[in-house]
Each structure stands twice: as structure tokens, then as C-alpha cells.
Design a protein around this motif. Sequence first.
Motif, mmCIF file in Angstrom:
data_model
loop_
_atom_site.group_PDB
_atom_site.id
_atom_site.type_symbol
_atom_site.label_atom_id
_atom_site.label_comp_id
_atom_site.label_asym_id
_atom_site.label_seq_id
_atom_site.Cartn_x
_atom_site.Cartn_y
_atom_site.Cartn_z
ATOM 1 N N ILE A 14 0.688 -1.235 -0.006
ATOM 2 C CA ILE A 14 0.027 -0.058 0.039
ATOM 3 C C ILE A 14 0.836 1.091 -0.014
ATOM 4 N N VAL A 15 2.011 1.194 0.850
ATOM 5 C CA VAL A 15 2.679 2.527 1.121
ATOM 6 C C VAL A 15 3.707 2.777 -0.364
ATOM 7 N N ALA A 16 3.920 1.467 -0.957
ATOM 8 C CA ALA A 16 4.751 1.642 -2.122
ATOM 9 C C ALA A 16 3.862 2.383 -3.201
ATOM 10 N N ALA A 17 2.714 1.917 -3.500
ATOM 11 C CA ALA A 17 1.764 2.160 -4.387
ATOM 12 C C ALA A 17 1.081 3.526 -4.215
ATOM 13 N N ALA A 18 1.074 4.078 -2.945
ATOM 14 C CA ALA A 18 0.820 5.570 -2.703
ATOM 15 C C ALA A 18 2.063 6.348 -2.832
ATOM 16 N N SER A 19 3.164 5.886 -2.718
ATOM 17 C CA SER A 19 4.393 6.823 -3.052
ATOM 18 C C SER A 19 4.416 6.908 -4.518
ATOM 19 N N ARG A 20 4.217 5.999 -5.469
ATOM 20 C CA ARG A 20 4.452 6.032 -6.800
ATOM 21 C C ARG A 20 3.291 7.080 -7.158
ATOM 22 N N LEU A 21 2.151 6.952 -6.525
ATOM 23 C CA LEU A 21 1.132 7.820 -7.248
ATOM 24 C C LEU A 21 1.119 9.272 -6.819
ATOM 25 N N MET A 22 1.654 9.413 -5.489
ATOM 26 C CA MET A 22 1.977 10.913 -4.921
ATOM 27 C C MET A 22 2.984 11.594 -5.650
ATOM 28 N N LEU A 23 3.857 10.803 -6.012
ATOM 29 C CA LEU A 23 5.150 11.376 -6.580
ATOM 30 C C LEU A 23 4.851 11.608 -8.106
ATOM 31 N N ASP A 24 4.204 10.777 -8.683
ATOM 32 C CA ASP A 24 3.642 11.081 -10.216
ATOM 33 C C ASP A 24 2.668 12.070 -10.437
ATOM 34 N N GLN A 25 1.627 11.959 -9.405
ATOM 35 C CA GLN A 25 0.586 13.020 -9.881
ATOM 36 C C GLN A 25 0.283 14.088 -8.696
ATOM 37 N N GLY A 26 1.192 14.199 -7.716
ATOM 38 C CA GLY A 26 1.052 14.942 -6.734
ATOM 39 C C GLY A 26 -0.078 14.494 -5.518
ATOM 40 N N VAL A 27 0.307 14.955 -4.289
ATOM 41 C CA VAL A 27 -0.382 14.372 -3.282
ATOM 42 C C VAL A 27 -1.947 14.690 -3.299
ATOM 43 N N ALA A 28 -2.185 15.924 -3.741
ATOM 44 C CA ALA A 28 -3.429 16.294 -3.394
ATOM 45 C C ALA A 28 -4.475 15.545 -4.623
ATOM 46 N N ARG A 29 -3.814 15.281 -5.655
ATOM 47 C CA ARG A 29 -4.553 14.739 -6.762
ATOM 48 C C ARG A 29 -4.592 13.114 -6.585
ATOM 49 N N THR A 30 -3.784 12.835 -5.758
ATOM 50 C CA THR A 30 -3.971 11.299 -5.383
ATOM 51 C C THR A 30 -5.017 10.898 -4.441
#
Length: 199
Positions: A14-30
Motif C-alpha cells: 500500500i505504501v509503495a503504491a501510494a508513494s508512486r502515485l503521490m510522486l507521479d501526480q501530486g499528493v492532492a490529486r491522489t
Amino acid sequence: MTLTRKGQATRERIVAAASRLMLDQGVARTTVEDIQGAAAVSPSQLYHYFPGKNALVLAVIEYQTGQVLDAQCQGLDTLDNFDALGNWRDLMVGILTATQCAGGCPLGSLASDLSESDPVARVQLANAFQMWESLIQDGLTRMQDRGELSRSADTAQLAVAMLAAVQGGLLLSQVRRSPDPLIKSVDTMIDHLRTLAVS
């Protein structure tokens, strides 16, 4: 919370997936739903480990801090002379080149995204950068102990300046898609350190 091996693996996924998404598209948009889909977990599974998005953000910072500092330690743990300083620089340039200069520094990206909107995350990120700064200062202090740097050199001040050079270099390298800014900024700091070398 004590986790089973399977539970720990699920949390890490879960953390690895969240990390990829937050870095790719920003925290707010995730969204939490995005993370559920990327980690292939149900809502109940995700909320079993994380009560909400804020907890996930903090876990991502902790995860990225570990990733970044583990990589940095490969060069900084053995820093005690100018050759080792050059090896550390080459390590960072190699990592940057392998990613084709995309993404920048994960901690820098999270700091840019969160520092003004999330005071808890800002403090956690400040602590992460402090740990990185301390690794640099420890290496510079070892250089002093070996007689490579003058005893009058302020290793705390130099560590801040070096970390700032690294962060600025990484940001400009990301924008320009070239490792040159990182190379030039770190080399300029190394040249300055040479002026403080014991003759």
C-alpha cells in the motif's frame, strides 16, 4: 500494531503504491481510491492499516526517507577524503542518469508539495533533510579528523550548503532533463572545499 508477515507485506504494498502515485501526480490529486486500485486492496484492508489519507502521506514520507537515505549512505558512509567525495558525487549522477533526470528528488518533491499545506508533514520532511545533512556533516568531520580539511572549516555550515547545492542541482536537472546542473553545483561545492584543504 503488530503485523503478521502477510500483513506487513500488504502494508508495504500500500505504501509503495501510494508513494508512486503521490510522486507521479501530486499528493492532492491522489485519492484513497487511486491507492486502493494501485495496491489491489479493498477499502477495509487499506483502512485497517491507515485511518485516512494523512496517515498514508506520513507513511510515504517515512518510506521515501528510507529509500533516499539508504542510497545516500552508499556514498556518505565512507566519506573521509576528497576521492570519496567524488565517488559520492558520481553515485548521485549515476542515479540521476539512470532515471533520465525525471522525477527529481522524492523528498524535494514531497517538500514542495506539502510544506505549506501540511505542518505535520513539513516537520517530518524537515527531520528527513536534517538526517541527510547530518550524514554529510559526519563525512566532512571525518575529513577533518584525517587532516583533509582545515580544523577551522565549519562542517555544519558546509553540510547545509552542500545539501542545498544537491537539492538545487536535482531540481534544475529535472527541469532541464540533463545531469549538468547537479554536476556543476556539487563540483562547485567540492572546489570550495578544496580551498579549505590542509596544504
